[in-house]
Scaffold this motif. Structure first.
Motif, PDB file in Angstrom:
ATOM      1  N   TYR A   1       0.831  -1.202   0.000  1.00 39.54           N
ATOM      2  CA  TYR A   1       0.000   0.000   0.000  1.00 39.54           C
ATOM      3  C   TYR A   1       0.868   1.255   0.000  1.00 39.54           C
ATOM      4  N   CYS A   2       0.394   2.255  -0.710  1.00 39.98           N
ATOM      5  CA  CYS A   2       0.944   3.598  -0.605  1.00 39.98           C
ATOM      6  C   CYS A   2      -0.207   4.542  -0.283  1.00 39.98           C
TER       7      CYS A   2
ATOM      8  N   ALA B   1      -3.918   4.849   6.727  1.00 38.25           N
ATOM      9  CA  ALA B   1      -2.703   4.038   6.791  1.00 38.25           C
ATOM     10  C   ALA B   1      -2.699   3.161   8.042  1.00 38.25           C
TER      11      ALA B   1
ATOM     12  N   LEU C   1       3.780  -0.768   3.819  1.00 42.24           N
ATOM     13  CA  LEU C   1       3.044   0.465   3.528  1.00 42.24           C
ATOM     14  C   LEU C   1       3.991   1.645   3.622  1.00 42.24           C
TER      15      LEU C   1
ATOM     16  N   GLY D   1       4.914   0.470   9.215  1.00 42.15           N
ATOM     17  CA  GLY D   1       4.761   1.390   8.092  1.00 42.15           C
ATOM     18  C   GLY D   1       5.907   2.383   8.026  1.00 42.15           C
TER      19      GLY D   1
END
Length: 403
Positions: free
Chosen positions: A5-6, A18, A30, A164
């Motif tokens: 994920y971004c 997030a 992420l 993250g």
């Protein structure tokens, strides 16, 4: 490396999203990209810090549901992370017979929204708030105050604790969706992610266009100008003091807000901003102004709201006019009480037909979800908004064709 994920955007909605992704999918990779030097530098860091109860929203609406859930979730997050907040309650003060009628209608709506609200007579209002004048008021005890900047910092720590990565001072210059990933670029750097979420706030329309999406709205910046009261008047009110809103107008009106640091602010008004991210009073940006000046929906909304727009502009330019808005319910204030305070800027999405978009607006492809509009009170509702975004992404992923 291809990230799972971004997330683009380090405001409270991007951070909550997030955080929720990493909580939902433990062990996922992420990266969050934020163009500023710190988190929450724009709408999140310039709002009034209110944890709203959701009294204004139509019963059964998504905004009403998210606000109720968000208020509880925000308070719980603050308790879990040692963030100071104060459930001080809010008074909506009626200063005319018409506002009394509107207040009664709001009372009925609050019952349908299952929000605890108490109706005060003129005498009860004066007993509760000696410095406030009105014909009556609604008291919403569950409304609170917090520093959303502190909430953002705690969310950032949580994201890092879950594995993250957060990159500050990183302005995204390119977004391209490919078959198996999304390519994201900045000056001298590139990333790939299986899924991209864009929570761009004031830049959300530009990021959507950058990603090749066709959109029919634009972001118009509305400045919310505040004043701060002198420290000698920090105890002028016990609660937050709001006017009873005019349902025909898009904004709530000037109010007295206790801040979590003990100060009291007055505001905001709502005037067209000459820069999306220009907080000082005389800020202007030619590109930002051209963006909305060349958009037909801007002129249509200005014409449709010309009366209130002129009144707001007058009060912005003429301090005594601004003061009169405050003196309707707090007559002891004078011009010397209105001290400078930093403005906020609201990202108002406007359609081609001039309609102000007051609900959520998403643009979604197989691998991207753009939050084009997250309406007020997005800060209060950020945690359940994030849950909704993650749910939409999961639905989209289930619809993806097999490789």
């Amino acid at each position: 490396m291809i990230f799972d994920y971004c997330v683009i955007g380090g405001g409270i909605v991007g951070l909550a999203t997030a955080m929720r992704l990493l909580e939902t999918y433990p062990g996922s990779s992420l990266i969050l990209l934020e163009k500023e030097v710190a988190l929450g530098k724009h709408q999140t860091g310039h709002n009034s810090g209110v944890i709203h109860a959701g009294i204004y929203y139509p019963p059964g609406s998504l905004k009403a549901e998210l606000c109720r859930k968000g208020a509880d979730a925000t308070k719980a997050f603050c308790q879990e992370n040692g963030i100071r907040f104060d459930v001080c309650g809010k008074l909506l003060v009626a200063t005319s017979a018409l506002e009394v009628q509107r207040m009664e209608a709001l009372h009925e709506r609050s019952k349908q929204n299952t929000i605890e609200v108490h109706s005060f007579s003129e005498g009860e209002l004066k007993e509760r708030e000696p410095n406030i004048s009105g014909l009556g008021a609604l008291f919403v005890p569950s409304t609170g105050i917090v520093s959303y900047a502190d909430v953002c910092q705690a969310m950032g720590r949580r994201i890092k604790a879950l594995g993250g990565e957060i990159r500050l001072s990183t302005r995204v210059t390119g977004i391209r969706e490919a078959r198996d990933s999304v390519d994201i670029s900045s000056v001298g750097e590139n990333w790939q992610a299986k899924q991209l979420v864009v929570c761009g706030g004031l830049q959300s329309d530009r990021l959507a266009v950058l990603a090749g999406l066709s959109i029919e709205h634009r972001i118009v910046p509305f400045r919310g100008e505040y004043y701060r009261l002198p420290a000698s008047k920090n105890d002028i009110v016990r609660h937050l003091i709001y006017p009873v809103p005019d349902p025909a107008l898009p904004f709530l009106g000037v109010h007295l807000t206790r801040m979590i640091d003990g100060s009291v602010t007055v505001g905001p008004n709502a005037v067209i901003g000459f820069a999306r991210e220009g907080y000082p009073r005389l800020s202007f940006n030619v590109l930002d102004m051209a963006d909305y000046a060349l958009f037909p929906g801007f002129w249509k909304t200005v014409f449709a709201n010309r009366g209130s727009a002129l009144a707001e502009l007058r009060n912005s330019l003429w301090k005594p006019g601004y003061l009169e808005e405050c003196r309707k319910y707090c007559p002891s204030l004078d011009l010397t009480d209105l001290l400078p305070h930093e403005a906020g800027i609201r990202a108002q999405a406007v359609r081609k037909d001039g309609a102000l978009i007051h609900d959520f607006l998403f643009a979604q492809t197989e691998r991207m979800l753009h939050v084009c509009n997250a309406p007020s009170p997005a800060a209060t509702s950020a945690i359940p908004i994030a849950e909704m975004i993650v749910g939409r992404m999961a639905d989209g992923r289930r619809r993806m064709p097999a490789n």
